[in-house]
Structures are given as structure tokens and as C-alpha cells.
Design a protein around this motif. Structure first.
Motif, PDB file in Angstrom:
ATOM      1  N   LEU A 160       0.879  -1.170   0.000  1.00 44.35           N
ATOM      2  CA  LEU A 160       0.000   0.000   0.000  1.00 44.35           C
ATOM      3  C   LEU A 160       0.915   1.217   0.000  1.00 44.35           C
ATOM      4  CD1 LEU A 160      -2.974   0.924   0.213  1.00 44.35           C
ATOM      5  CD2 LEU A 160      -2.599   1.124   2.677  1.00 44.35           C
ATOM      6  N   THR A 161       0.777   2.039  -1.028  1.00 46.43           N
ATOM      7  CA  THR A 161       1.763   3.106  -1.208  1.00 46.43           C
ATOM      8  C   THR A 161       1.097   4.469  -1.334  1.00 46.43           C
ATOM      9  OG1 THR A 161       3.121   1.542  -2.446  1.00 46.43           O
ATOM     10  CG2 THR A 161       3.755   3.854  -2.566  1.00 46.43           C
ATOM     11  N   PRO A 162       1.142   5.253  -0.260  1.00 46.52           N
ATOM     12  CA  PRO A 162       0.728   6.646  -0.397  1.00 46.52           C
ATOM     13  C   PRO A 162       1.915   7.480  -0.875  1.00 46.52           C
ATOM     14  CG  PRO A 162       1.110   6.111   1.912  1.00 46.52           C
ATOM     15  CD  PRO A 162       1.427   4.874   1.119  1.00 46.52           C
ATOM     16  N   SER A 163       1.624   8.475  -1.691  1.00 43.79           N
ATOM     17  CA  SER A 163       2.705   9.360  -2.131  1.00 43.79           C
ATOM     18  C   SER A 163       2.145  10.738  -2.463  1.00 43.79           C
ATOM     19  CB  SER A 163       3.431   8.783  -3.355  1.00 43.79           C
ATOM     20  OG  SER A 163       2.572   8.722  -4.458  1.00 43.79           O
ATOM     21  N   VAL A 164       2.994  11.730  -2.372  1.00 42.83           N
ATOM     22  CA  VAL A 164       2.629  13.088  -2.789  1.00 42.83           C
ATOM     23  C   VAL A 164       3.707  13.608  -3.720  1.00 42.83           C
ATOM     24  CG1 VAL A 164       1.272  13.685  -0.764  1.00 42.83           C
ATOM     25  CG2 VAL A 164       3.735  14.074  -0.743  1.00 42.83           C
ATOM     26  N   ARG A 165       3.282  14.536  -4.569  1.00 41.06           N
ATOM     27  CA  ARG A 165       4.218  15.059  -5.561  1.00 41.06           C
ATOM     28  C   ARG A 165       3.894  16.531  -5.811  1.00 41.06           C
ATOM     29  NH1 ARG A 165       7.122  12.982  -9.931  1.00 41.06           N
ATOM     30  NH2 ARG A 165       7.234  14.378 -11.696  1.00 41.06           N
ATOM     31  N   LEU A 166       4.913  17.346  -5.789  1.00 42.33           N
ATOM     32  CA  LEU A 166       4.745  18.779  -6.050  1.00 42.33           C
ATOM     33  C   LEU A 166       5.480  19.127  -7.334  1.00 42.33           C
ATOM     34  CD1 LEU A 166       3.788  21.578  -5.064  1.00 42.33           C
ATOM     35  CD2 LEU A 166       5.980  21.795  -3.873  1.00 42.33           C
ATOM     36  N   GLU A 167       4.801  19.818  -8.234  1.00 39.43           N
ATOM     37  CA  GLU A 167       5.413  20.198  -9.506  1.00 39.43           C
ATOM     38  C   GLU A 167       5.330  21.710  -9.685  1.00 39.43           C
ATOM     39  OE1 GLU A 167       3.927  16.177 -11.854  1.00 39.43           O
ATOM     40  OE2 GLU A 167       3.328  18.166 -12.568  1.00 39.43           O
ATOM     41  N   ALA A 168       6.356  22.260 -10.268  1.00 43.68           N
ATOM     42  CA  ALA A 168       6.355  23.691 -10.577  1.00 43.68           C
ATOM     43  C   ALA A 168       6.895  23.882 -11.983  1.00 43.68           C
ATOM     44  CB  ALA A 168       7.217  24.455  -9.575  1.00 43.68           C
ATOM     45  N   THR A 169       6.286  24.755 -12.746  1.00 41.81           N
ATOM     46  CA  THR A 169       6.698  24.983 -14.127  1.00 41.81           C
ATOM     47  C   THR A 169       6.911  26.470 -14.361  1.00 41.81           C
ATOM     48  OG1 THR A 169       5.302  23.127 -14.768  1.00 41.81           O
ATOM     49  CG2 THR A 169       6.091  24.547 -16.529  1.00 41.81           C
ATOM     50  N   ARG A 170       7.986  26.792 -15.056  1.00 43.08           N
ATOM     51  CA  ARG A 170       8.214  28.180 -15.453  1.00 43.08           C
ATOM     52  C   ARG A 170       8.853  28.175 -16.827  1.00 43.08           C
ATOM     53  NH1 ARG A 170      10.785  32.968 -11.778  1.00 43.08           N
ATOM     54  NH2 ARG A 170      10.489  34.627 -13.310  1.00 43.08           N
ATOM     55  N   GLY A 171       8.111  28.635 -17.816  1.00 42.43           N
ATOM     56  CA  GLY A 171       8.624  28.632 -19.181  1.00 42.43           C
ATOM     57  C   GLY A 171       8.978  27.232 -19.616  1.00 42.43           C
ATOM     58  N   ARG A 172      10.213  27.066 -20.073  1.00 40.38           N
ATOM     59  CA  ARG A 172      10.663  25.756 -20.535  1.00 40.38           C
ATOM     60  C   ARG A 172      11.213  24.889 -19.412  1.00 40.38           C
ATOM     61  NH1 ARG A 172      11.506  25.466 -26.070  1.00 40.38           N
ATOM     62  NH2 ARG A 172      11.083  27.403 -27.174  1.00 40.38           N
ATOM     63  N   ALA A 173      11.270  25.440 -18.216  1.00 39.54           N
ATOM     64  CA  ALA A 173      11.853  24.694 -17.104  1.00 39.54           C
ATOM     65  C   ALA A 173      10.759  24.182 -16.174  1.00 39.54           C
ATOM     66  CB  ALA A 173      12.820  25.573 -16.324  1.00 39.54           C
ATOM     67  N   ALA A 174      11.030  23.082 -15.560  1.00 37.53           N
ATOM     68  CA  ALA A 174      10.101  22.521 -14.579  1.00 37.53           C
ATOM     69  C   ALA A 174      10.906  21.865 -13.479  1.00 37.53           C
ATOM     70  CB  ALA A 174       9.174  21.505 -15.235  1.00 37.53           C
ATOM     71  N   ALA A 175      10.288  21.761 -12.301  1.00 34.86           N
ATOM     72  CA  ALA A 175      10.942  21.086 -11.182  1.00 34.86           C
ATOM     73  C   ALA A 175       9.895  20.267 -10.446  1.00 34.86           C
ATOM     74  CB  ALA A 175      11.588  22.103 -10.244  1.00 34.86           C
ATOM     75  N   PHE A 176      10.353  19.248  -9.754  1.00 34.80           N
ATOM     76  CA  PHE A 176       9.402  18.447  -8.989  1.00 34.80           C
ATOM     77  C   PHE A 176      10.075  17.859  -7.765  1.00 34.80           C
ATOM     78  CE2 PHE A 176      10.713  14.054  -9.472  1.00 34.80           C
ATOM     79  CZ  PHE A 176      11.593  14.110 -10.538  1.00 34.80           C
ATOM     80  N   GLY A 177       9.235  17.532  -6.786  1.00 34.08           N
ATOM     81  CA  GLY A 177       9.685  16.774  -5.617  1.00 34.08           C
ATOM     82  C   GLY A 177       8.624  15.738  -5.299  1.00 34.08           C
ATOM     83  N   GLU A 178       9.064  14.586  -4.820  1.00 32.42           N
ATOM     84  CA  GLU A 178       8.108  13.503  -4.603  1.00 32.42           C
ATOM     85  C   GLU A 178       8.512  12.709  -3.372  1.00 32.42           C
ATOM     86  OE1 GLU A 178       7.235  11.430  -8.181  1.00 32.42           O
ATOM     87  OE2 GLU A 178       6.378   9.690  -7.166  1.00 32.42           O
ATOM     88  N   LEU A 179       7.521  12.240  -2.643  1.00 36.90           N
ATOM     89  CA  LEU A 179       7.775  11.408  -1.465  1.00 36.90           C
ATOM     90  C   LEU A 179       6.811  10.230  -1.482  1.00 36.90           C
ATOM     91  CD1 LEU A 179       9.316  11.086   1.219  1.00 36.90           C
ATOM     92  CD2 LEU A 179       7.463  12.359   2.315  1.00 36.90           C
ATOM     93  N   GLU A 180       7.380   9.040  -1.366  1.00 38.79           N
ATOM     94  CA  GLU A 180       6.562   7.817  -1.338  1.00 38.79           C
ATOM     95  C   GLU A 180       6.842   7.059  -0.047  1.00 38.79           C
ATOM     96  OE1 GLU A 180       7.393   6.874  -6.051  1.00 38.79           O
ATOM     97  OE2 GLU A 180       7.419   5.249  -4.594  1.00 38.79           O
ATOM     98  N   LEU A 181       5.835   6.366   0.431  1.00 36.80           N
ATOM     99  CA  LEU A 181       6.027   5.563   1.638  1.00 36.80           C
ATOM    100  C   LEU A 181       5.349   4.205   1.464  1.00 36.80           C
ATOM    101  CD1 LEU A 181       7.350   5.995   4.462  1.00 36.80           C
ATOM    102  CD2 LEU A 181       5.034   6.354   5.323  1.00 36.80           C
ATOM    103  N   PRO A 182       5.989   3.290   0.726  1.00 42.03           N
ATOM    104  CA  PRO A 182       5.377   1.973   0.537  1.00 42.03           C
ATOM    105  C   PRO A 182       5.353   1.167   1.840  1.00 42.03           C
ATOM    106  CG  PRO A 182       7.115   2.386  -1.069  1.00 42.03           C
ATOM    107  CD  PRO A 182       7.238   3.425  -0.008  1.00 42.03           C
TER     108      PRO A 182
END
Lengths: 331, 336
Positions: free
Chosen positions: A203-225
């Protein structure tokens, strides 16, 4: 990871660009052939991109009924610590196939399915090898769009993966010794234990945050299986098997788009909070750090391809990088 | 269905076919050994004490009619100490009508014990289970810490008993033994032609005991100087079981089938001089470059323990055999 939409480029421009350099004439011809194959779909803006090794594919901004399918194949030599008196480490050549599909049900909810298959050539003690093919754990997931701003969004995901019965007589006797799955898990940098931990329902809950600006994007993610043993087998008395294992995986990355291409670099840290099985007296590292570069190509409005790698840089793994290719289609 | 949708399935199929086509068994395919049939494994005892080797295992007393022997040319096993025994069913004889490929009676058992750094690690069993050429069962037995028993280890063991010695999985055994029609290595006319002390089986002793159906007239020794005999004997024992031109077809349990048609086996009818030997006829000028050991593939492969290209032997060794290497180098150096 869901990439931001790439800038659209007509097929003719791509071909002309390639032709500017005479030395790349053969490349242009190959490109023309490829574009001729898929060219009619170029008119549709936006495309989902395949991202093997860089997190789960996420649903596009969602019109209900919109879907995406990715087939990826990760290949390479893998090594893994192995909690057994017979071998402290296992190794082999592994090809992991993963079919990853999702469907937007409402603008804020998508359902996802992942189906892994592992083809492994397992090294034997004296220098031989044996082939083993194993299904990983099919996983169903619900993906929720928790928050969405002009340039950011927060996604939540809850997944359930169920181990399949099967395998040869040895695996029936010792289901925790499914070396093909253990190597596939190691090859993935322990990002996805929920798909490969032998005999474990996840059972795997996870969250993910994404940010985009022009041609660039960034993300962070955390999973806890949360990995619950459903097949314990009869492990050696010196091996301790825990009913509940917990692994956490965190990642951060960034990407940059240009023309039809997107380059992504992500770092993954996987930590065994509670290890599934352990040989008493043996204490291999509990964490794994990998770097996952990826290069994606948008072929048409509906089809993308990606080439990526999973490179172990520190921690429990020491094997060579694994290379993955993927093709994604959406509608 | 629109155009892109029509093209999606073939693209996905292509993506799936690529890794499958380049899949695991097409890579280093020679290394893949088929699983032993479960029934074959189950037919072998779980403990060494039940295999018939010992009358009293704890006392080290052999069972009646179990005979020790030693081959003239030994397989390099990273310096492991070895002892070997054979048991033939009462009244049975070895069919020696083909002097290079003895056929053993059903029920024959051979054992080989490995010790490393003073630790008795394992004893392997090779047993003929039926009349067919491939009717052989194999198993390694891992000794316990008190040396009071050894138990079957069908999956093999790495770095067994705290030594660097790896016990092979049962289905790896045919990597070497599957390369000869008789499946037995090290117990042959050429390998038993030597003057061992009384108590060990030699060719003479087999003749004396009337255990051969067609005893050879004389001894079977290569007519060459001592250096050539030692080098060609080394290649015979360490390379010839795979690199020979009358090995069985790769079916059933066979693995480790070489690509090149070299033949390093010594044969009874080819002992007149060096030029008659398979090594000279098939590898000279190719893997063996006369006068140039450094440029000879045989030496390069023996002098390496890498994986690409595979070192030689690719099975059962992690250390270079400096002594064997010196023998082969010296022989090649002297070749013209």
C-alpha cells in the motif's frame, strides 16, 4: 512525473533543420522516415511523455476520458544484497518491462494501472546462469489533484500492489528468494519496491509537487510503501523475515525543454525504514542514492519516446547503471 | 481509429520486442544452464552419509568397494585440495570399447571432495541413473561446521564455510561434465596412466581387477618432452571437456558450449607426437601462436578473470593458475 507540454514544432521544420548540416544527412533521412511514419498526428498540441526511471507517469490536465499508456523497458546488469547464508549478494542481467496506463475519470481524479514483467538471467555461484521470468506485482492507483495554481500543482496518489502467485518449485518453497524481482528492485534503485518486493502486498501513499516556469520545470516527490508479507515461505533460520516492511523514497529533479526534446535529471533517495528480510549479523547499507537522467522526444502529438538511466551513486547498490527506453501514447 | 491510434500499437509492440529480442538469454547465452528435473534432484539423497561413500562418515571410513583415484592432469579449482572416489556396481565393468569415451555401468557413483584453506567445504556426487547418455544426476553436499555431515546444496553456495570457494548449483555441473559423451571427467585411460601409490586406482589396477571390457595394450602417454606433456595435459584437463570436437549436442542439460572449433582433448590414438594432438591441429596459428605466448588467446584468456570476453575457464575459478599458465606459456614459447 508529468512533464509540462513541449513547444510544438512542425515536421517539415524538423527535417529542414536536420538537413542544414550535410554531415547529418543520414540522420535527416532517418528522421524523415520516422516522421513519415507518425507525421499525420503532429497537428495535435501537447503530448504526454514517457519517463522511465523518473517517477510515475501522472495524468494530464484532465478531460475525463483522457488516457495515457507507456511501455518501458529497463535493461542492465544488477546486483543486490541478499539475506541468505547461501549468497550475501546476487547479480544478473535483468530486463524489466513495465506497462503503465492511466485514465482521467474526473478533472481531479485519475485511475492508474502498472503491470511489471521481469526477465532475468541470474548468476549462479560457479559462473553459470539460469533464466527466470517473473511477473512483478500489478498495481492499481488513484491519483488526486490536490491543489493547482498557475505554475504549480500538488498531486496525491494511493496505490495497491498485489503479488501474483506462481513460479517454479524452488520459488514455491521459498517465495522470498525470487531473485529476478529482487534484482529488478535493485535495478530500479529501490524506487519501486511496491512492484518487486517478493511476496509483499504493498500500500503506497505518495505526494508530488510540480512547478513549471517557461521551458523549465521542477518536482519533488515522497513515497512511503508499506509492504505486508503475504507469502513468507520457509526461510533459513538465520534469516529474519518481518511481516511489515517500510521503505521511503524521496526524489527531487528538474527538467528543461527545447524543440521536441526534454532533458530531465532527478535524484532518488530510498531508505529501508524497516527491512523486509535480514540475515542476522549482516548489516548492509539501508539507503540507496541514485541519479536518473532522462531524455524525452516528442514524436507526434500522441506519441513520445524516452531514453533514461538509473545510476547508483551511493549506498547499498554498486552495480552498473541501468538503461531504459520507453514509448508513450495518449488520447 | 485515427492515424496516430493506428500507429500506436505497432510502436508499443516494437518497444516490447526490442528488449525481448535482446533479452537475457541472447546475452552470454553459453552460460545458461537448464534447471535439473525435480524428480532427478529428488532421487538423490539429502545427506552425503546416505550416498554410499562412507561406511562411517564421522570416522571417515569408506564403504566397501569405494576406491580412491587421482587423475594425471588435474582441473584447476583455485588451489582447492581434492580427493576423489569411484564406486562401481558389483560385477559390473566399464565399457572401454571407445578408449576416449568410457561408458560406465548404471549405478556408478563418483565423488570429489573440495577443501580450501584447511576447511573441508563440499563433496560432489556424480551418479549414473539410467542407460541413456544423459542419465546422470549431480549434487554438491556442503559440510557442516563440525564436519559431522554434509547436506545437499542444490542451489549452490557462494563463499562457502567462510572460504572463497563457491559450491556450484546442481545444474551447473553439466557445464563441464556435459561436454563429454561419458559425462565423467578425470577418470579415463589417459588420466589414469600414472604410477600412483598402492591403494589408488590406476589403469594398471583397473586391468588387474578386470574392470575394463577392452583393456588397452599399453600405457597411454603422450610421446613428447616433459614440458609438452605437462602443458597439453593441462589443456586436456582444463579446457578439453568443453573445447572438443565430439562433445554432445547442446540439448537437455548442456550448457557452456564453445563457439570456436578448437579441440584441446588428448585422445588415445593421437599420442604419437605433439603434432597429432587436437590442440596442435586445431589451435596452432589461431589461439596458439607458436613462439608468442603473449599474443596467444589461450594465454590471454587464462591470464584474465574478466567477463568480457569470458576468461578461461569461465566456470569454477576466480583465481589465475600461475603454475598452469607458466606451463602453457613455456610450451607455446618453444613451438615453431
Amino acid at each position: 512525473m508529468r512533464p509540462a507540454a513541449l513547444p510544438e514544432t512542425p515536421a517539415g521544420a524538423a527535417v529542414r533543420s536536420a538537413r542544414k548540416t550535410a554531415g547529418f544527412a543520414h540522420l535527416a533521412r532517418a528522421g524523415m522516415a520516422l516522421l513519415a511514419l507518425v507525421g499525420p498526428a503532429l497537428s495535435r498540441p501537447g503530448v504526454a511523455q514517457a519517463q522511465p526511471g523518473a517517477g510515475h507517469a501522472q495524468p494530464r490536465a484532465g478531460t475525463p476520458g483522457h488516457g495515457q499508456v507507456t511501455l518501458s523497458s529497463r535493461m542492465g546488469m544488477a546486483k543486490s544484497p541478499f539475506p541468505s547464508p547461501e549468497a550475501r549478494e546476487i547479480s544478473g542481467v535483468v530486463t524489466s518491462l513495465l506497462l503503465d496506463g492511466q485514465l482521467a475519470v474526473t478533472p481531479a481524479l485519475a485511475l492508474a494501472l502498472r503491470l511489471p514483467l521481469v526477465l532475468a538471467g541470474l548468476d549462479l555461484p560457479a559462473g553459470g546462469a539460469r533464466a527466470q521470468t517473473s511477473w512483478g506485482h500489478p498495481e492499481v492507483a488513484a491519483v488526486l489533484r490536490l491543489r493547482e495554481g498557475a505554475a504549480t500543482r500538488l498531486l496525491g496518489r494511493l496505490a495497491l500492489a498485489i503479488p501474483l502467485p506462481g513460479g517454479d518449485a524452488a520459488l514455491a518453497r521459498r517465495p522470498l528468494d525470487n531473485q529476478a524481482l529482487l534484482l529488478a528492485d535493485a535495478q530500479a534503485g529501490h524506487h519501486d519496491p511496491e512492484l518487486y518486493a517478493p511476496g509483499r502486498l504493498a500500500l503506497t501513499p505518495s505526494v508530488r509537487l510540480e512547478a513549471t516556469r517557461g521551458r523549465a520545470a521542477a518536482f519533488g516527490e515522497l513515497e512511503l510503501p508499506l509492504l505486508l508479507a503475504v507469502a513468507r515461505g520457509t526461510p533459513d533460520a538465520r534469516t529474519e523475515v518481518r511481516r511489515l516492511a517500510i521503505t521511503s523514497a524521496a526524489s527531487a529533479g528538474a527538467s528543461l525543454s527545447w524543440w521536441r526534446l526534454r532533458g530531465t535529471a532527478a535524484a532518488w533517495l530510498a531508505v529501508d525504514v524497516v527491512r523486509a528480510a535480514e540475515l542476522r549479523g549482516q548489516a548492509p547499507a539501508r539507503w540507496t542514492l541514485t541519479v536518473d537522467p532522462a531524455l524525452q522526444l516528442r514524436i507526434t502529438g500522441h506519441v513520445g519516446a524516452a531514453l533514461s538511466a538509473t545510476i547508483p551513486v551511493a549506498g547499498a547498490l554498486s552495480a552498473a547503471p541501468a538503461v531504459a527506453v520507453a514509448v508513450t501514447g495518449d488520447w | 481509429m485515427s492515424a496516430p491510434h493506428r500507429r500506436l500499437p505497432p510502436l508499443l509492440a516494437l518497444a516490447a520486442a526490442l528488449p525481448a529480442g535482446a533479452g537475457c538469454q541472447t546475452f552470454e547465452s553459453y552460460r545458461y544452464c537448464p534447471e535439473l528435473p525435480g524428480a532427478q534432484l529428488a532421487a538423490l539423497p539429502a545427506r552425503l552419509s546416505e550416498t554410499g561413500l562412507y561406511a562411517d562418515l564421522r570416522a571417515g571410513a569408506l564403504a566397501p568397494e569405494v576406491h580412491a583415484y587421482r587423475p594425471a592432469f588435474e582441473l584447476w579449482s583455485d588451489g582447492a585440495g581434492k580427493r576423489r572416489w569411484i564406486w562401481l556396481p558389483p560385477g559390473a565393468r566399464i565399457d572401454t570399447s571407445d578408449m576416449d569415451s568410457w561408458q560406465f555401468p548404471v549405478g556408478t557413483k563418483l565423488w570429489k571432495e573440495f577443501s580450501r584453506d584447511g576447511v573441508r567445504v563440499e563433496t560432489r556426487l556424480l551418479q549414473r541413473t539410467g542407460p541413456g547418455q544423459g542419465d546422470w544426476a549431480t549434487m554438491a553436499y556442503l559440510w557442516n561446521d563440525g564436519d559431522s555431515e554434509a547436506t545437499a546444496a542444490p542451489d549452490g553456495v557462494e563463499d562457502a564455510r567462510g572460504t572463497p570457494h563457491d559450491v556450484p548449483a546442481a545444474h551447473e555441473c553439466m557445464g563441464c561434465h556435459g561436454g563429454r559423451p561419458a559425462r565423467v571427467l578425470g577418470f579415463s585411460a589417459i588420466q589414469l596412466t600414472h604410477d600412483d601409490p598402492p591403494g589408488l586406482l590406476t589403469l594398471d589396477e583397473l586391468r588387474r581387477r578386470d574392470l575394463l571390457t577392452a583393456p588397452p595394450a599399453g600405457d597411454l602417454e603422450l610421446h613428447a618432452d616433459a614440458g609438452a606433456r605437462a602443458a597439453l595435459g593441462y589443456l586436456h584437463a582444463n579446457c578439453g571437456h568443453c573445447h572438443n570436437q565430439d562433445r554432445p549436442a547442446r540439448t537437455g542439460l548442456r550448457c557452456f558450449d564453445p563457439e570456436k572449433p578448437f579441440d584441446f582433448l588428448l585422445r588415445a590414438r593421437e599420442l604419437g607426437d605433439v603434432t597429432q594432438t587436437g590442440a596442435y591441429r586445431t589451435a596452432r596459428g589461431q589461439a596458439i601462436k607458436p613462439g608468442d605466448p603473449g599474443g596467444s588467446d589461450v594465454v590471454k584468456r587464462m591470464n584474465d578473470r574478466g567477463r568480457f570476453p569470458p576468461s578461461m575457464p569461465p566456470l569454477g575459478s576466480e583465481r589465475i593458475d600461475d603454475h598452469g599458465l607458466a606451463l602453457v606459456r613455456a610450451w607455446i614459447q618453444g613451438l615453431r
